[in-house]
Design an enzyme around this catalytic site. Structure first.
Site, mmCIF file in Angstrom:
data_model
loop_
_atom_site.group_PDB
_atom_site.id
_atom_site.type_symbol
_atom_site.label_atom_id
_atom_site.label_comp_id
_atom_site.label_asym_id
_atom_site.label_seq_id
_atom_site.Cartn_x
_atom_site.Cartn_y
_atom_site.Cartn_z
ATOM 1 C CD GLU A 1 -2.173 -1.300 2.990
ATOM 2 O OE1 GLU A 1 -1.924 -0.379 3.782
ATOM 3 O OE2 GLU A 1 -2.824 -2.302 3.317
ATOM 4 C CB CYS B 1 -3.662 35.363 10.775
ATOM 5 S SG CYS B 1 -3.922 36.580 9.496
#
Ligand code: LLP
Length: 435
Positions: free
Chosen positions: A284, A355
């Site tokens: 995988e 921010c």
């Protein structure tokens, strides 16, 4: 002029001082499509896959791309057309496989928290295997399968208690992790699974972590898993396939992970020595198939030199490239053009407009940059776009796939309207007295 290749980036090179991906000049893409912009090389993805395929030559093996690394439909289509199956972790990812034309019979379903609805969806679609992560999940899957008159193919994810020697947030195969069934509970869990009429045991699975750069943890995990296979089979439960998960690391900053084919030669030698070389194998991989196939193009908005630090403010941010903020991850940052190097080279804190002080992309990077310059953040093919968010109501970036000299927009840039399209104001919403 001979191209200057960048280490670990086979399809990326400076030609005449300009950065190219395959046969496409990246500055042209930035100009046409704007920034931030993710650009992926199809050739690099297929080359990464070919390394696994060559390691598995002559074996019964299926590569199930762990699509959480980059689940854009066009990327999935590249791997589907190359014969890959997919490792999914949600009903949403299942829908993506179908939308990209993937083969549902090559899909395996991982994850610790599958819902009943997701189980139903996957059973009806006819996936290859559920990688079950707990005894409780086993019982629920049995109930769901019986309610549909079906048998769910299952593999149990074992936690081999091996240290993958990687970042703690991406270590999954140690005791105390939420993943997998504890080594000592495995045989009992298989015995329970074998008794449940709605389940059909087909395999065993293990995944110990991500960005693994050493071979040893793999070799240890394989040994521990094969010990379990012997115990489970001695208890009369046959296992058709062995799934070794993903996790192979990439070169972000000089790391030297084993090549996929070399790693698999060694692992297969171990399997052969223990008599398991003929089994159906599954893996995988995610990051190692796409990570170094992609870059994120970005523009310098402002330079803000200071007494303590110099800030280079770019238009890509933690919402586009979350890995530095989340894992203190390192991504190389390079200019798209080396032509105009009149400005002095300085150490810059490369930061985004979000921010948050945590919105940094690179610390202390030596760069000769000017306002308006274009930069490329490297190794951005895995776990960037797939983890991107709309924080600060920033639309997610566009994506382009490059194939030799051709380039295709594979995802359009999100607008602010896309970000709040599903939101409702109370005076527009139908009152819901039940809430
Ligand atoms: N299989 C399972 C069950 C997984 O949980 C994962 C990754 C993979 C396969 C693929 O692992 P890979 O080959 O990509 O290492 N966001 C983090 C990485 C999280 C990995 C989660 N699981 C990062 O950016 O580093």
């Amino acid at each position: 002029m001979t191209p200057i290749h960048l280490p670990g980036q086979p399809q990326l090179a400076y030609r005449h001082h300009e950065l190219w991906l395959e046969q496409v000049r990246l500055a042209d893409l930035a100009q046409t499509h704007g920034t931030p912009l993710f650009v992926y090389s199809k050739t690099a993805m297929l080359a990464a896959l070919a390394a696994y395929q060559s390691g598995f030559q002559g074996r019964k093996a299926l590569v199930c791309y762990a699509m959480k690394a980059n689940s854009s439909l066009a990327v999935l289509q590249v791997f589907a057309q190359a014969g890959c199956g997919f490792d999914i972790v949600s009903g949403g990812e299942l829908e993506r496989v179908l939308a990209a034309g993937g083969d549902i019979k090559k899909v395996i379903f991982s994850g610790v928290g599958k819902t009943r609805m997701e189980m139903r969806q996957a059973l009806e679609a006819g996936i290859a295997c559920f990688n079950v992560e707990s005894e409780a999940e086993l019982e629920v899957l049995n109930e769901v399968a019986l309610s549909l008159g079906k048998q769910a193919p299952v593999s149990i994810r074992v936690n081999p208690n091996v240290d993958p020697q990687t970042h703690p947030y991406i270590s999954t195969g140690l005791k105390g992790s939420k993943f997998g069934v504890a080594h000592e509970r495995t045989v009992a869990t298989y015995q329970r699974a074998a008794k449940l009429k709605g389940l059909r045991v087909v395999g065993i699975d293990c995944h110990i972590g991500s960005q693994i750069t050493q071979e040893l943890p793999y070799l240890d995990a394989v040994d521990r898993m094969l010990d379990l296979v012997q115990e489970i089979e001695a208890a009369g439960i046959a296992l058709q396939h062995l799934d070794f998960g993903g996790g192979l690391g990439i070169d972000y900053n000089g790391e030297q992970p084993p090549a996929a084919d070399a790693l698999w030669k060694h692992l297969l030698a171990k399997l052969d020595a223990r008599g398991f070389g003929e089994r159906q194998l599954m893996i995988e991989p995610g990051r190692s198939l796409v990570g170094n196939a992609g870059v994120c193009l970005t523009q310098v908005l402002y330079l803000k030199p200071g007494e303590v630090k110099n800030f280079c403010i770019i238009d890509a941010a933690m919402n586009d490239l979350p890995r530095p903020a989340m894992y203190q991850a390192f991504h190389k940052i390079v200019p798209l053009s080396l032509a105009d190097q009149a400005v002095p080279s300085l150490p810059w804190e490369v930061v985004g407009p979000v921010c948050e002080s945590g919105d940094w992309i690179g610390h202390d990077r030596e760069l000769a940059v000017a306002q308006g310059d274009l930069l490329a953040v490297l190794s951005a093919g895995a776990y960037c776009m797939s983890m991107a968010s709309n924080y600060n109501t920033r639309g997610r970036a566009a994506e382009v796939l490059v194939d030799h000299a051709a380039s295709f927009v594979i995802r359009q840039r999100e607008s602010a309207q896309h970000c709040f399209a599903l939101e409702l104001l109370p005076d527009q919403a139908q009152a819901d007295s039940t809430c």
